[in-house]
Design a protein around this motif. Structure first.
Motif, PDB file in Angstrom:
ATOM      1  N   ARG A  30       1.008  -1.158  -0.100  1.00 18.59           N
ATOM      2  CA  ARG A  30      -0.050   0.218  -0.056  1.00 18.59           C
ATOM      3  C   ARG A  30       0.734   1.270   0.039  1.00 18.59           C
ATOM      4  N   ALA A  31       2.096   1.309   0.413  1.00 14.13           N
ATOM      5  CA  ALA A  31       3.018   2.414   0.654  1.00 14.13           C
ATOM      6  C   ALA A  31       3.809   2.409  -0.636  1.00 14.13           C
ATOM      7  N   PHE A  32       3.880   1.497  -1.461  1.00 13.61           N
ATOM      8  CA  PHE A  32       4.523   1.421  -2.750  1.00 13.61           C
ATOM      9  C   PHE A  32       4.350   2.656  -3.522  1.00 13.61           C
ATOM     10  N   PRO A  33       5.115   3.344  -4.153  1.00 11.92           N
ATOM     11  CA  PRO A  33       5.067   4.285  -5.060  1.00 11.92           C
ATOM     12  C   PRO A  33       4.044   4.122  -6.183  1.00 11.92           C
ATOM     13  N   GLY A  34       2.868   4.773  -6.403  1.00 10.26           N
ATOM     14  CA  GLY A  34       1.901   4.462  -7.362  1.00 10.26           C
ATOM     15  C   GLY A  34       0.658   3.610  -6.963  1.00 10.26           C
ATOM     16  N   ASN A  35       0.691   2.969  -5.835  1.00  9.08           N
ATOM     17  CA  ASN A  35      -0.149   2.185  -5.222  1.00  9.08           C
ATOM     18  C   ASN A  35      -1.259   3.131  -4.623  1.00  9.08           C
ATOM     19  N   ARG A  36      -2.605   3.048  -5.063  1.00 10.26           N
ATOM     20  CA  ARG A  36      -3.743   3.797  -4.253  1.00 10.26           C
ATOM     21  C   ARG A  36      -4.829   3.088  -3.345  1.00 10.26           C
ATOM     22  N   HIS A  37      -4.467   1.576  -3.798  1.00 13.54           N
ATOM     23  CA  HIS A  37      -5.629   0.841  -2.900  1.00 13.54           C
ATOM     24  C   HIS A  37      -5.124  -0.559  -2.936  1.00 13.54           C
ATOM     25  N   LEU A  38      -5.379  -1.483  -1.977  1.00 10.74           N
ATOM     26  CA  LEU A  38      -4.978  -2.926  -1.979  1.00 10.74           C
ATOM     27  C   LEU A  38      -6.070  -3.575  -0.920  1.00 10.74           C
ATOM     28  N   GLN A  39      -6.743  -4.497  -1.591  1.00  8.33           N
ATOM     29  CA  GLN A  39      -7.821  -5.196  -0.945  1.00  8.33           C
ATOM     30  C   GLN A  39      -7.823  -6.629  -1.317  1.00  8.33           C
ATOM     31  N   LEU A  40      -8.113  -7.476  -0.260  1.00 11.06           N
ATOM     32  CA  LEU A  40      -7.957  -9.109  -0.269  1.00 11.06           C
ATOM     33  C   LEU A  40      -9.609  -9.218  -0.032  1.00 11.06           C
ATOM     34  N   MET A  51      -8.637 -13.207  -3.850  1.00 11.55           N
ATOM     35  CA  MET A  51      -8.471 -12.379  -4.955  1.00 11.55           C
ATOM     36  C   MET A  51      -7.623 -10.991  -4.261  1.00 11.55           C
ATOM     37  N   THR A  52      -6.879 -10.401  -5.211  1.00 11.80           N
ATOM     38  CA  THR A  52      -6.242  -8.730  -4.738  1.00 11.80           C
ATOM     39  C   THR A  52      -6.832  -8.264  -5.731  1.00 11.80           C
ATOM     40  N   TYR A  53      -7.399  -6.968  -5.203  1.00 15.66           N
ATOM     41  CA  TYR A  53      -7.859  -5.997  -6.082  1.00 15.66           C
ATOM     42  C   TYR A  53      -7.181  -4.725  -5.733  1.00 15.66           C
ATOM     43  N   SER A  54      -6.514  -4.050  -6.503  1.00 16.35           N
ATOM     44  CA  SER A  54      -5.353  -3.233  -6.280  1.00 16.35           C
ATOM     45  C   SER A  54      -5.720  -1.957  -7.396  1.00 16.35           C
ATOM     46  N   LEU A  55      -5.386  -0.769  -6.816  1.00 17.28           N
ATOM     47  CA  LEU A  55      -5.751   0.506  -7.973  1.00 17.28           C
ATOM     48  C   LEU A  55      -4.164   1.281  -7.914  1.00 17.28           C
ATOM     49  N   TRP A  56      -3.846   1.406  -9.167  1.00 15.28           N
ATOM     50  CA  TRP A  56      -2.493   1.745  -9.348  1.00 15.28           C
ATOM     51  C   TRP A  56      -2.509   3.288 -10.279  1.00 15.28           C
ATOM     52  N   ASP A  57      -1.578   4.081 -10.045  1.00 12.39           N
ATOM     53  CA  ASP A  57      -1.673   5.440 -10.862  1.00 12.39           C
ATOM     54  C   ASP A  57      -1.642   5.048 -12.096  1.00 12.39           C
ATOM     55  N   SER A  58      -0.920   3.998 -12.842  1.00 12.91           N
ATOM     56  CA  SER A  58      -0.690   3.648 -13.999  1.00 12.91           C
ATOM     57  C   SER A  58      -0.011   2.385 -14.368  1.00 12.91           C
ATOM     58  N   ALA A  59      -0.120   1.876 -15.468  1.00 10.41           N
ATOM     59  CA  ALA A  59       0.511   0.733 -16.014  1.00 10.41           C
ATOM     60  C   ALA A  59       2.155   0.674 -15.445  1.00 10.41           C
ATOM     61  N   ASP A  60       2.901   1.818 -15.648  1.00 15.72           N
ATOM     62  CA  ASP A  60       4.067   1.913 -15.286  1.00 15.72           C
ATOM     63  C   ASP A  60       4.460   1.866 -13.965  1.00 15.72           C
ATOM     64  N   ALA A  61       3.411   2.366 -12.813  1.00 17.90           N
ATOM     65  CA  ALA A  61       3.476   2.018 -11.480  1.00 17.90           C
ATOM     66  C   ALA A  61       3.474   0.655 -10.930  1.00 17.90           C
ATOM     67  N   LEU A  62       2.396   0.083 -11.835  1.00 15.56           N
ATOM     68  CA  LEU A  62       2.300  -1.401 -11.610  1.00 15.56           C
ATOM     69  C   LEU A  62       3.615  -2.208 -12.043  1.00 15.56           C
ATOM     70  N   ASP A  63       4.208  -1.906 -13.089  1.00 15.34           N
ATOM     71  CA  ASP A  63       5.445  -2.475 -13.537  1.00 15.34           C
ATOM     72  C   ASP A  63       6.477  -2.299 -12.696  1.00 15.34           C
ATOM     73  N   ASP A  64       6.633  -1.142 -12.261  1.00 12.86           N
ATOM     74  CA  ASP A  64       7.580  -0.717 -11.324  1.00 12.86           C
ATOM     75  C   ASP A  64       7.533  -1.481 -10.050  1.00 12.86           C
ATOM     76  N   TYR A  65       6.351  -1.876  -9.380  1.00 12.00           N
ATOM     77  CA  TYR A  65       6.044  -2.672  -8.393  1.00 12.00           C
ATOM     78  C   TYR A  65       6.323  -4.147  -8.840  1.00 12.00           C
ATOM     79  N   ARG A  66       5.922  -4.503  -9.910  1.00 12.59           N
ATOM     80  CA  ARG A  66       6.229  -6.080 -10.291  1.00 12.59           C
ATOM     81  C   ARG A  66       7.753  -6.306 -10.573  1.00 12.59           C
ATOM     82  N   GLN A  67       8.443  -5.315 -10.876  1.00 11.95           N
ATOM     83  CA  GLN A  67      10.015  -5.241 -10.822  1.00 11.95           C
ATOM     84  C   GLN A  67      10.648  -5.258  -9.495  1.00 11.95           C
ATOM     85  N   SER A  68      10.093  -4.805  -8.397  1.00  9.01           N
ATOM     86  CA  SER A  68      10.576  -4.609  -7.189  1.00  9.01           C
ATOM     87  C   SER A  68      10.995  -5.840  -6.501  1.00  9.01           C
TER      88      SER A  68
END
Length: 103
Positions: A30-40, A51-68
């Protein structure tokens, strides 16, 4: 805004392990840059599905998280608990409808 939904089917005896992983990582995600919401979520018809339901600022923000390292370590610990392969998909929000009080 990008919506990400991940559906995971677990070995029934591994659900507690998954919940421990989720509890240990949810605040970091939830504190990761670009994440706006995370729900289980749970599937009311399948007790082994989460299921996880998450909101991200952009596809790039999600990609940054997925590379972390946070994602890599969390996903590595989670996927060994699966009974089936996870299903994930993303979508861009086009419209939000909320209930309004008509009284």
């Amino acid at each position: 805004m990008l919506v990400r939904i991940v559906r995971m089917t677990f070995q029934e005896d591994k659900l507690a392990d998954f919940h421990a992983i989720f509890d240990n990582s949810k605040y970091l995600i939830r504190a990761f840059p670009g994440n706006r919401h995370l729900q289980l979520l749970s599937d009311p018809d399948r007790p082994d599905v989460r299921m996880t339901y998450s909101l991200w600022d952009s596809a790039d923000a999600l990609d940054d998280y997925r590379q972390s390292e946070l994602f890599r370590s969390t996903w590595a610990a989670t996927k060994v608990l699966f009974a089936e392969r996870a299903i994930a998909f993303s979508g861009e929000n086009l419209e939000t409808v909320t209930q309004i009080d008509m009284a």
